[in-house]
Design a protein around this motif. Structure first.
Motif, PDB file in Angstrom:
ATOM      1  N   GLY A  11      -3.437  -4.584  16.634  1.00  0.00           N
ATOM      2  CA  GLY A  11      -3.990  -4.108  17.896  1.00  0.00           C
ATOM      3  C   GLY A  11      -5.093  -5.026  18.393  1.00  0.00           C
ATOM      4  N   ASP A  12      -5.550  -4.733  19.600  1.00  0.00           N
ATOM      5  CA  ASP A  12      -6.557  -5.576  20.252  1.00  0.00           C
ATOM      6  C   ASP A  12      -7.817  -5.776  19.419  1.00  0.00           C
ATOM      7  N   LYS A  13      -8.245  -4.756  18.706  1.00  0.00           N
ATOM      8  CA  LYS A  13      -9.510  -4.817  17.973  1.00  0.00           C
ATOM      9  C   LYS A  13      -9.327  -4.836  16.458  1.00  0.00           C
ATOM     10  N   ALA A  14      -8.107  -5.073  15.986  1.00  0.00           N
ATOM     11  CA  ALA A  14      -7.856  -5.059  14.540  1.00  0.00           C
ATOM     12  C   ALA A  14      -8.723  -6.086  13.808  1.00  0.00           C
ATOM     13  N   ARG A  15      -8.762  -7.305  14.319  1.00  0.00           N
ATOM     14  CA  ARG A  15      -9.555  -8.357  13.670  1.00  0.00           C
ATOM     15  C   ARG A  15     -11.038  -8.014  13.700  1.00  0.00           C
ATOM     16  N   LYS A  20     -15.844  -6.184  10.415  1.00  0.00           N
ATOM     17  CA  LYS A  20     -16.972  -5.311  10.073  1.00  0.00           C
ATOM     18  C   LYS A  20     -16.962  -4.939   8.589  1.00  0.00           C
ATOM     19  N   LEU A  21     -15.815  -5.085   7.943  1.00  0.00           N
ATOM     20  CA  LEU A  21     -15.655  -4.611   6.570  1.00  0.00           C
ATOM     21  C   LEU A  21     -15.538  -5.719   5.538  1.00  0.00           C
ATOM     22  N   ALA A  37      -5.763 -13.632   1.066  1.00  0.00           N
ATOM     23  CA  ALA A  37      -7.032 -13.761   0.356  1.00  0.00           C
ATOM     24  C   ALA A  37      -7.314 -12.472  -0.408  1.00  0.00           C
ATOM     25  N   ALA A  38      -7.980 -12.624  -1.519  1.00  0.00           N
ATOM     26  CA  ALA A  38      -8.475 -11.471  -2.262  1.00  0.00           C
ATOM     27  C   ALA A  38      -9.899 -11.228  -1.799  1.00  0.00           C
ATOM     28  N   THR A  39     -10.217  -9.977  -1.529  1.00  0.00           N
ATOM     29  CA  THR A  39     -11.548  -9.637  -1.034  1.00  0.00           C
ATOM     30  C   THR A  39     -11.924  -8.247  -1.513  1.00  0.00           C
ATOM     31  N   SER A  40     -13.083  -7.820  -1.107  1.00  0.00           N
ATOM     32  CA  SER A  40     -13.551  -6.475  -1.411  1.00  0.00           C
ATOM     33  C   SER A  40     -13.937  -5.803  -0.104  1.00  0.00           C
ATOM     34  N   ILE A  41     -13.463  -4.605   0.080  1.00  0.00           N
ATOM     35  CA  ILE A  41     -13.833  -3.801   1.248  1.00  0.00           C
ATOM     36  C   ILE A  41     -14.320  -2.459   0.728  1.00  0.00           C
ATOM     37  N   ASP A  42     -15.540  -2.117   1.058  1.00  0.00           N
ATOM     38  CA  ASP A  42     -16.133  -0.848   0.627  1.00  0.00           C
ATOM     39  C   ASP A  42     -16.009  -0.672  -0.886  1.00  0.00           C
ATOM     40  N   HIS A  43     -16.356  -1.700  -1.625  1.00  0.00           N
ATOM     41  CA  HIS A  43     -16.334  -1.698  -3.092  1.00  0.00           C
ATOM     42  C   HIS A  43     -14.924  -1.533  -3.658  1.00  0.00           C
ATOM     43  N   THR A  44     -13.925  -1.856  -2.851  1.00  0.00           N
ATOM     44  CA  THR A  44     -12.534  -1.723  -3.277  1.00  0.00           C
ATOM     45  C   THR A  44     -11.868  -3.100  -3.243  1.00  0.00           C
ATOM     46  N   SER A  45     -11.200  -3.462  -4.317  1.00  0.00           N
ATOM     47  CA  SER A  45     -10.487  -4.726  -4.372  1.00  0.00           C
ATOM     48  C   SER A  45      -9.247  -4.646  -3.479  1.00  0.00           C
ATOM     49  N   VAL A  46      -9.112  -5.649  -2.591  1.00  0.00           N
ATOM     50  CA  VAL A  46      -8.028  -5.651  -1.606  1.00  0.00           C
ATOM     51  C   VAL A  46      -7.405  -7.043  -1.546  1.00  0.00           C
ATOM     52  N   THR A  47      -6.083  -7.085  -1.470  1.00  0.00           N
ATOM     53  CA  THR A  47      -5.397  -8.317  -1.126  1.00  0.00           C
ATOM     54  C   THR A  47      -5.070  -8.211   0.349  1.00  0.00           C
ATOM     55  N   LEU A  73     -10.234   3.908   1.265  1.00  0.00           N
ATOM     56  CA  LEU A  73     -10.218   2.735   2.143  1.00  0.00           C
ATOM     57  C   LEU A  73      -9.722   3.117   3.536  1.00  0.00           C
ATOM     58  N   TRP A  74      -8.700   3.943   3.593  1.00  0.00           N
ATOM     59  CA  TRP A  74      -8.142   4.393   4.870  1.00  0.00           C
ATOM     60  C   TRP A  74      -9.225   5.057   5.720  1.00  0.00           C
ATOM     61  N   HIS A  75      -9.990   5.958   5.126  1.00  0.00           N
ATOM     62  CA  HIS A  75     -11.045   6.644   5.876  1.00  0.00           C
ATOM     63  C   HIS A  75     -12.158   5.683   6.295  1.00  0.00           C
ATOM     64  N   THR A  76     -12.481   4.728   5.449  1.00  0.00           N
ATOM     65  CA  THR A  76     -13.466   3.704   5.812  1.00  0.00           C
ATOM     66  C   THR A  76     -12.982   2.915   7.020  1.00  0.00           C
ATOM     67  N   MET A  77     -11.700   2.558   7.026  1.00  0.00           N
ATOM     68  CA  MET A  77     -11.138   1.804   8.141  1.00  0.00           C
ATOM     69  C   MET A  77     -11.110   2.650   9.421  1.00  0.00           C
TER      70      MET A  77
END
Length: 95
Positions: A11-15, A20-21, A37-47, A73-77
């Motif tokens: 979507g338009d604002k997905a990026r 923000k996360l 890339a491997a990263t962390s979002i809200d203390h959660t490991s994410v690919t 993670l879903w609720h954080t997003m």
């Protein structure tokens, strides 16, 4: 699956929402289609990887997360996307 859940965002604002996360630069010149890339979002490991654009040209970002952390993670997003308006669709609706 290996006990992981997949969340796709577009979507338009997905990026902007993902920026923000995560500290990853998601600009299309830096993070083109096919990049991962491997990263962390809200203390959660994410690919995180950039999928093929939708037919309307919108970027698609895929997040693979351990299933036990997917709901959090879903609720954080959703919280992060709230200021932009957000629409939730099931994968069958996106095919």
């Amino acid at each position: 699956s290996h006990a992981r859940a997949l969340i796709s965002v577009s979507g338009d604002k997905a990026r902007t929402m993902l920026a923000k996360l995560s500290s990853i630069d998601l600009h299309p010149e830096i993070f083109p289609v096919g990049t991962a890339a491997a990263t962390s979002i809200d203390h959660t490991s994410v690919t995180l990887w950039r999928g093929k654009n939708r037919q309307d040209g919108q970027a698609v970002f895929n997040l693979l997360v351990f299933a036990t952390f997917a709901e959090s993670l879903w609720h954080t997003m959703l919280d992060s996307a709230a200021e932009y308006g957000v629409t939730v669709a099931h994968s069958e609706e996106l095919a």
